[in-house]
Write an enzyme that holds these catalytic residues in place. Structure first.
Site, mmCIF file in Angstrom:
data_model
loop_
_atom_site.group_PDB
_atom_site.id
_atom_site.type_symbol
_atom_site.label_atom_id
_atom_site.label_comp_id
_atom_site.label_asym_id
_atom_site.label_seq_id
_atom_site.Cartn_x
_atom_site.Cartn_y
_atom_site.Cartn_z
ATOM 1 N N HIS A 29 0.812 -1.056 0.060
ATOM 2 C CA HIS A 29 -0.025 0.084 0.116
ATOM 3 C C HIS A 29 0.780 1.233 -0.047
ATOM 4 O O HIS A 29 0.389 2.384 -0.337
ATOM 5 C CB HIS A 29 -1.148 -0.034 1.177
ATOM 6 C CG HIS A 29 -0.436 0.112 2.249
ATOM 7 N ND1 HIS A 29 -0.200 -0.749 3.337
ATOM 8 C CD2 HIS A 29 0.000 1.336 3.065
ATOM 9 C CE1 HIS A 29 0.194 -0.288 4.673
ATOM 10 N NE2 HIS A 29 0.020 0.855 4.379
ATOM 11 N N SER A 54 1.724 -4.420 7.763
ATOM 12 C CA SER A 54 0.897 -3.891 6.714
ATOM 13 C C SER A 54 -0.160 -2.907 7.250
ATOM 14 O O SER A 54 -0.310 -2.041 6.875
ATOM 15 C CB SER A 54 -0.043 -5.364 6.272
ATOM 16 O OG SER A 54 -1.076 -4.839 5.610
ATOM 17 N N SER A 68 4.158 1.692 8.688
ATOM 18 C CA SER A 68 3.828 0.736 7.483
ATOM 19 C C SER A 68 5.058 0.490 6.851
ATOM 20 O O SER A 68 5.805 1.099 6.328
ATOM 21 C CB SER A 68 2.608 1.134 6.493
ATOM 22 O OG SER A 68 1.437 1.291 7.017
ATOM 23 N N GLY A 80 2.775 5.422 9.027
ATOM 24 C CA GLY A 80 4.180 5.902 8.923
ATOM 25 C C GLY A 80 5.055 4.657 9.220
ATOM 26 O O GLY A 80 6.138 4.557 8.852
ATOM 27 N N ASP A 89 0.035 -7.709 0.570
ATOM 28 C CA ASP A 89 0.733 -6.150 0.956
ATOM 29 C C ASP A 89 1.978 -6.047 1.211
ATOM 30 O O ASP A 89 2.553 -5.954 2.026
ATOM 31 C CB ASP A 89 0.010 -5.651 2.350
ATOM 32 C CG ASP A 89 0.062 -4.230 2.512
ATOM 33 O OD1 ASP A 89 0.609 -3.689 1.699
ATOM 34 O OD2 ASP A 89 -0.427 -3.696 3.755
#
Length: 209
Positions: free
Chosen positions: A53, A180, A163, A161, A83
């Protein structure tokens, strides 16, 4: 001697000073900021993995918010469903096989599989290092963009942030997954979910280190 600047920590070595980027440090692309998951390679070509993402947002990724220090270019992205994303290094920033632990560093020796009850930590650009345990495997999470399945669940908090940052076992230098998403936050506590790293390595034919 330069002070550490956003997205890259500077380490003094005899005769040279250079920025390094490792798992858990900030990466910037498009209008977003995420965290680097792990430095990986295919033969002598180096890449890093992060959340899909994140890589869906931009083709070029930088080590700094001003978008002046190029890290590399996206070569793969999968989200939703999975992801994860892969970026090939094209810049000159050194990229050790390590997790940045705000402010230390843990050397990464390989990748592994998570198991329920396992003691784990994760590193991210927003909230640094947080630790807890694996509470579930093969989890499905429904995001606005669609669902992602096969995820590792932990009782570790996370915030925007973080992620893409790594889930790892500090004692062995083993990376298990990349962040994720999650619910809650690091003030009240939360739950976070990780894409298993072995699936990413297999999908792109990559190795750690």
């Amino acid at each position: 001697r330069d002070a550490a600047r956003a997205g890259a920590v500077l380490r003094h070595e005899p005769g040279r000073l250079r920025p390094l980027i490792a798992g858990g440090q900030a990466i910037y692309g498009g209008g977003g900021r995420c965290s680097l998951g792990a430095n990986v390679r295919s033969g002598s070509t180096w890449y890093f993995v992060t959340a899909g993402h994140c890589t869906n947002l931009a083709g070029t990724w930088y080590a700094d918010g001003a978008r002046t220090t190029v890290l590399g270019s996206r070569t793969g992205s999968s989200f939703p469903g999975n992801d994860y994303g892969v970026v090939r290094y094209t810049g000159t920033v050194a990229h050790p096989s390590a997790v940045y632990t705000h402010p230390g560093q843990v050397t990464v020796y390989g990748a592994g599989s998570a198991y329920v009850g396992q003691a784990v930590c994760r590193s991210g650009a927003t909230t640094g290092v947080r630790c807890g345990t694996v509470t579930g495997l093969n989890q499905t999470v429904n995001y606005a963009e669609g669902s992602v399945s096969g995820l590792i669940r932990t009782n570790i908090c996370a915030e925007p942030g973080d992620s893409g940052g790594p889930l790892y076992v500090a004692a062995t230098g083993t990376v298990l997954g990349i962040l994720s998403g999650g619910s809650g936050n690091c003030t009240s506590g939360g739950t976070s979910y990780y894409q298993p790293i072995l699936e990413i390595l297999a999908a792109y034919g990559l190795t750690i280190p």
